[in-house]
Write a protein that holds these residues in place. Sequence first.
Motif, PDB file in Angstrom:
ATOM      1  N   UNK A   1       0.809  -1.213   0.000  1.00 61.53           N
ATOM      2  CA  UNK A   1       0.000   0.000   0.000  1.00 61.53           C
ATOM      3  C   UNK A   1       0.843   1.264   0.000  1.00 61.53           C
ATOM      4  N   UNK A   2       2.113   1.138   0.342  1.00 64.55           N
ATOM      5  CA  UNK A   2       3.007   2.299   0.331  1.00 64.55           C
ATOM      6  C   UNK A   2       3.686   2.508  -1.020  1.00 64.55           C
TER       7      UNK A   2
ATOM      8  N   UNK B   1      10.268   0.924  -5.582  1.00 64.33           N
ATOM      9  CA  UNK B   1      10.879  -0.406  -5.709  1.00 64.33           C
ATOM     10  C   UNK B   1      11.029  -0.748  -7.191  1.00 64.33           C
ATOM     11  N   UNK B   2      11.971  -1.634  -7.530  1.00 61.44           N
ATOM     12  CA  UNK B   2      12.139  -2.023  -8.937  1.00 61.44           C
ATOM     13  C   UNK B   2      10.879  -2.711  -9.463  1.00 61.44           C
TER      14      UNK B   2
ATOM     15  N   UNK C   1      -8.297  -1.429   4.384  1.00 59.12           N
ATOM     16  CA  UNK C   1      -7.294  -0.411   4.040  1.00 59.12           C
ATOM     17  C   UNK C   1      -7.168  -0.278   2.530  1.00 59.12           C
ATOM     18  N   UNK C   2      -7.156  -1.406   1.821  1.00 59.18           N
ATOM     19  CA  UNK C   2      -7.078  -1.356   0.358  1.00 59.18           C
ATOM     20  C   UNK C   2      -8.332  -0.696  -0.214  1.00 59.18           C
ATOM     21  N   UNK C   3      -9.482  -0.998   0.364  1.00 58.18           N
ATOM     22  CA  UNK C   3     -10.728  -0.400  -0.117  1.00 58.18           C
ATOM     23  C   UNK C   3     -10.645   1.129  -0.024  1.00 58.18           C
ATOM     24  N   UNK C   4     -10.160   1.630   1.112  1.00 62.19           N
ATOM     25  CA  UNK C   4     -10.050   3.079   1.293  1.00 62.19           C
ATOM     26  C   UNK C   4      -9.074   3.692   0.295  1.00 62.19           C
TER      27      UNK C   4
END
Length: 314
Positions: free
Chosen positions: A169-170, A177-178, A299-302
């Motif tokens: 999520x970040x 990141x690659x 959290x993903x939904x938000x």
Amino acid sequence: MITPQRPLPSGFGPDTTAREALGGRDLTGTVGIVTGGHSGLGLVVTRVLAEAGAEIVVPARDPKRAAEALADIPRAEARPLDLVEPDSIDRFAETFLATGRPLHMLVNNAAVLGHPEQRDHRGFDYTFAVNHLGHHQLTARLWPALIRADGARVVTVSSRGHRFANVDLDDLHFERRPFDQTVSYAQSKTANALFSLALDSRGEPFGVRSFSVHPGVITTGLNRHMGETDRADARAAYGPRRTAEQGAATTVWCAANPQLVGMGGVYCEDVDIAEAVEASTTATPGARPWILDRELAERLWAVSEDLTGVRLPG
């Protein structure tokens, strides 16, 4: 009520065909939407549901090509939709809602696999945008029709590939990141399962139940971006190859089989609810802990609401 993440057992298995998975149900009078329903496994899902009596709408980036593929299928129609274009999603949903039809089955089937690094016009990872965000927005826009059905199912095609990556999520779009094709796809498939989990908790009070599935592995255009070595690795990772009829069976089972009445929020494979397994499990089948994490699903939904700017009508 939370449906346990464990096999029923259904009495079906990996050799079950899509027609058998329907359980003999007559779908006359029902309406479905199958994204990517004009090719590969999606075409089989469209055909089986339509031949059982359902009216099926198939959204496609190339509706003319889709209409040609659907020409011999009764009650199937193609309509324009590009899952990576928010305006296109909204236009499709508005057109469907304007018909006043209920939506009994929404099959979020379309996907890209092994896509090279690419971003959409918003700067989002292309694979994540197509596989997850597009379907999140589409489902939210079609919410009034799903409620109108008074008993609807949303089936989102995930994958056994979820075992290769959780959602970051970040850094969803590989800005820090690659980029890795496998991780990009796996993250999107984990997102599909988490989306289904969060959607079910919202839909249950309205009779809208949600499932995520691992379909069978067949040779389709989905893997056209992959080299032969990658394809061989995928076959080893996702399970044995099956016929298209077998590959589409779990999706059809979740969309229409009466065995799942009153259930939802589970990940399914081999035409049954999958077994929950430990993160360290080396065997291919099973639901890894991160796709069953309800806090992570919320959290993903938000985050998805923020990225799409779309929320369920309340």
